[in-house]
Design a protein around this motif. Structure first.
Motif, PDB file in Angstrom:
ATOM      1  N   LEU A  61      16.571  25.139 -17.681  1.00 39.93           N
ATOM      2  CA  LEU A  61      16.644  24.433 -16.407  1.00 39.93           C
ATOM      3  C   LEU A  61      15.259  23.932 -16.003  1.00 39.93           C
ATOM      4  N   ASP A  62      15.080  22.631 -16.058  1.00 37.47           N
ATOM      5  CA  ASP A  62      13.804  22.001 -15.728  1.00 37.47           C
ATOM      6  C   ASP A  62      13.837  21.555 -14.263  1.00 37.47           C
ATOM      7  N   LEU A  63      13.044  22.210 -13.436  1.00 35.27           N
ATOM      8  CA  LEU A  63      12.999  21.886 -12.015  1.00 35.27           C
ATOM      9  C   LEU A  63      11.936  20.850 -11.680  1.00 35.27           C
ATOM     10  N   SER A  64      11.146  20.451 -12.654  1.00 35.23           N
ATOM     11  CA  SER A  64      10.057  19.519 -12.365  1.00 35.23           C
ATOM     12  C   SER A  64      10.527  18.169 -11.812  1.00 35.23           C
ATOM     13  N   PRO A  65      11.671  17.600 -12.236  1.00 35.08           N
ATOM     14  CA  PRO A  65      12.100  16.346 -11.607  1.00 35.08           C
ATOM     15  C   PRO A  65      12.412  16.490 -10.115  1.00 35.08           C
ATOM     16  N   ILE A  66      12.956  17.632  -9.722  1.00 37.82           N
ATOM     17  CA  ILE A  66      13.266  17.847  -8.309  1.00 37.82           C
ATOM     18  C   ILE A  66      11.979  17.913  -7.498  1.00 37.82           C
ATOM     19  N   ILE A  67      11.011  18.674  -7.989  1.00 36.75           N
ATOM     20  CA  ILE A  67       9.724  18.788  -7.309  1.00 36.75           C
ATOM     21  C   ILE A  67       9.017  17.439  -7.300  1.00 36.75           C
ATOM     22  N   ALA A  68       9.133  16.686  -8.393  1.00 37.92           N
ATOM     23  CA  ALA A  68       8.493  15.371  -8.480  1.00 37.92           C
ATOM     24  C   ALA A  68       9.078  14.400  -7.458  1.00 37.92           C
ATOM     25  N   ILE A  69      10.374  14.451  -7.250  1.00 38.79           N
ATOM     26  CA  ILE A  69      11.006  13.571  -6.255  1.00 38.79           C
ATOM     27  C   ILE A  69      10.562  13.952  -4.843  1.00 38.79           C
ATOM     28  N   PHE A  70      10.494  15.259  -4.550  1.00 35.86           N
ATOM     29  CA  PHE A  70      10.002  15.687  -3.239  1.00 35.86           C
ATOM     30  C   PHE A  70       8.549  15.249  -3.032  1.00 35.86           C
ATOM     31  N   ALA A  71       7.722  15.420  -4.060  1.00 36.14           N
ATOM     32  CA  ALA A  71       6.317  15.021  -3.949  1.00 36.14           C
ATOM     33  C   ALA A  71       6.200  13.515  -3.741  1.00 36.14           C
ATOM     34  N   LEU A  72       7.015  12.749  -4.449  1.00 37.22           N
ATOM     35  CA  LEU A  72       6.991  11.293  -4.289  1.00 37.22           C
ATOM     36  C   LEU A  72       7.352  10.900  -2.860  1.00 37.22           C
ATOM     37  N   ARG A  73       8.308  11.591  -2.300  1.00 38.89           N
ATOM     38  CA  ARG A  73       8.716  11.320  -0.914  1.00 38.89           C
ATOM     39  C   ARG A  73       7.569  11.612   0.060  1.00 38.89           C
ATOM     40  N   PHE A  74       6.904  12.761  -0.140  1.00 41.71           N
ATOM     41  CA  PHE A  74       5.775  13.107   0.724  1.00 41.71           C
ATOM     42  C   PHE A  74       4.627  12.115   0.560  1.00 41.71           C
ATOM     43  N   ILE A  75       4.381  11.682  -0.657  1.00 37.86           N
ATOM     44  CA  ILE A  75       3.330  10.697  -0.907  1.00 37.86           C
ATOM     45  C   ILE A  75       3.662   9.389  -0.193  1.00 37.86           C
ATOM     46  N   ALA A  76       4.906   8.969  -0.267  1.00 40.15           N
ATOM     47  CA  ALA A  76       5.315   7.723   0.395  1.00 40.15           C
ATOM     48  C   ALA A  76       5.116   7.825   1.902  1.00 40.15           C
ATOM     49  N   PHE A  77       5.526   8.951   2.495  1.00 41.33           N
ATOM     50  CA  PHE A  77       5.328   9.132   3.934  1.00 41.33           C
ATOM     51  C   PHE A  77       3.842   9.181   4.284  1.00 41.33           C
ATOM     52  N   GLY A  78       3.042   9.795   3.417  1.00 41.38           N
ATOM     53  CA  GLY A  78       1.607   9.851   3.658  1.00 41.38           C
ATOM     54  C   GLY A  78       0.962   8.477   3.610  1.00 41.38           C
ATOM     55  N   VAL A  79       1.345   7.674   2.639  1.00 42.99           N
ATOM     56  CA  VAL A  79       0.803   6.314   2.532  1.00 42.99           C
ATOM     57  C   VAL A  79       1.210   5.492   3.748  1.00 42.99           C
ATOM     58  N   ILE A  80       2.442   5.632   4.169  1.00 44.49           N
ATOM     59  CA  ILE A  80       2.914   4.905   5.354  1.00 44.49           C
ATOM     60  C   ILE A  80       2.116   5.326   6.584  1.00 44.49           C
ATOM     61  N   ALA A  81       1.897   6.625   6.752  1.00 43.99           N
ATOM     62  CA  ALA A  81       1.149   7.114   7.915  1.00 43.99           C
ATOM     63  C   ALA A  81      -0.285   6.585   7.912  1.00 43.99           C
ATOM     64  N   VAL A  82      -0.927   6.591   6.748  1.00 38.73           N
ATOM     65  CA  VAL A  82      -2.291   6.088   6.662  1.00 38.73           C
ATOM     66  C   VAL A  82      -2.340   4.597   6.945  1.00 38.73           C
ATOM     67  N   LEU A  83      -1.410   3.840   6.376  1.00 39.28           N
ATOM     68  CA  LEU A  83      -1.399   2.396   6.612  1.00 39.28           C
ATOM     69  C   LEU A  83      -1.133   2.076   8.078  1.00 39.28           C
ATOM     70  N   GLU A  84      -0.206   2.794   8.698  1.00 44.45           N
ATOM     71  CA  GLU A  84       0.066   2.554  10.120  1.00 44.45           C
ATOM     72  C   GLU A  84      -1.146   2.910  10.981  1.00 44.45           C
ATOM     73  N   PHE A  85      -1.850   3.973  10.611  1.00 43.54           N
ATOM     74  CA  PHE A  85      -3.055   4.336  11.346  1.00 43.54           C
ATOM     75  C   PHE A  85      -4.108   3.256  11.229  1.00 43.54           C
ATOM     76  N   ILE A  86      -4.314   2.762  10.007  1.00 43.31           N
ATOM     77  CA  ILE A  86      -5.312   1.699   9.791  1.00 43.31           C
ATOM     78  C   ILE A  86      -4.921   0.425  10.517  1.00 43.31           C
ATOM     79  N   LEU A  87      -3.647   0.044  10.432  1.00 46.07           N
ATOM     80  CA  LEU A  87      -3.214  -1.182  11.068  1.00 46.07           C
ATOM     81  C   LEU A  87      -3.230  -1.095  12.592  1.00 46.07           C
ATOM     82  N   ASN A  88      -3.040   0.099  13.144  1.00 46.56           N
ATOM     83  CA  ASN A  88      -3.068   0.267  14.601  1.00 46.56           C
ATOM     84  C   ASN A  88      -4.496   0.293  15.157  1.00 46.56           C
ATOM     85  N   MET A  89      -5.470   0.426  14.266  1.00 47.44           N
ATOM     86  CA  MET A  89      -6.863   0.411  14.719  1.00 47.44           C
ATOM     87  C   MET A  89      -7.285  -0.989  15.145  1.00 47.44           C
ATOM     88  N   PHE A  90      -6.637  -1.993  14.602  1.00 47.73           N
ATOM     89  CA  PHE A  90      -7.041  -3.377  14.884  1.00 47.73           C
ATOM     90  C   PHE A  90      -6.225  -3.983  15.965  1.00 47.73           C
TER      91      PHE A  90
END
Length: 90
Positions: A61-90
């Motif tokens: 049972l390889d659990l790495s794809p499940i963890i990889a999908i969760f990590a990808l989701r967190f990365i996407a939310f993190g990138v969105i948060a950073v971009l929104e922060f940068i864009l709201n500065m201007f």
């Protein structure tokens, strides 16, 4: 289309590619097909990062794809948060 929806759509597409690649492992010789090879070239480099740290449970049972999908989701939310922060500065 906003930047955040674009990032979430790309994240969803890549997550479905990971799921498809995992499902191909259940079918004999499916990973050697054109689609299996193509998905492997796109997905294996990302999954390989997690497979180095997460061993299969019971050897099967390889659990790495499940963890990889969760990590990808967190990365996407993190990138969105950073971009929104940068864009709201201007």
């Amino acid at each position: 289309m906003t930047v955040s929806s674009l990032i979430m759509n790309l994240q969803s597409i890549y997550s479905f590619m990971i799921i498809g690649y995992v499902l191909l492992s259940w079918l004999p010789n499916a990973r050697e097909s054109f689609i299996g090879v193509w998905l492997g070239k796109l997905v294996e480099p990302y999954l390989g990062i997690f497979r180095r740290f997460i061993p299969p449970i019971g050897g099967m049972l390889d659990l790495s794809p499940i963890i990889a999908i969760f990590a990808l989701r967190f990365i996407a939310f993190g990138v969105i948060a950073v971009l929104e922060f940068i864009l709201n500065m201007f």
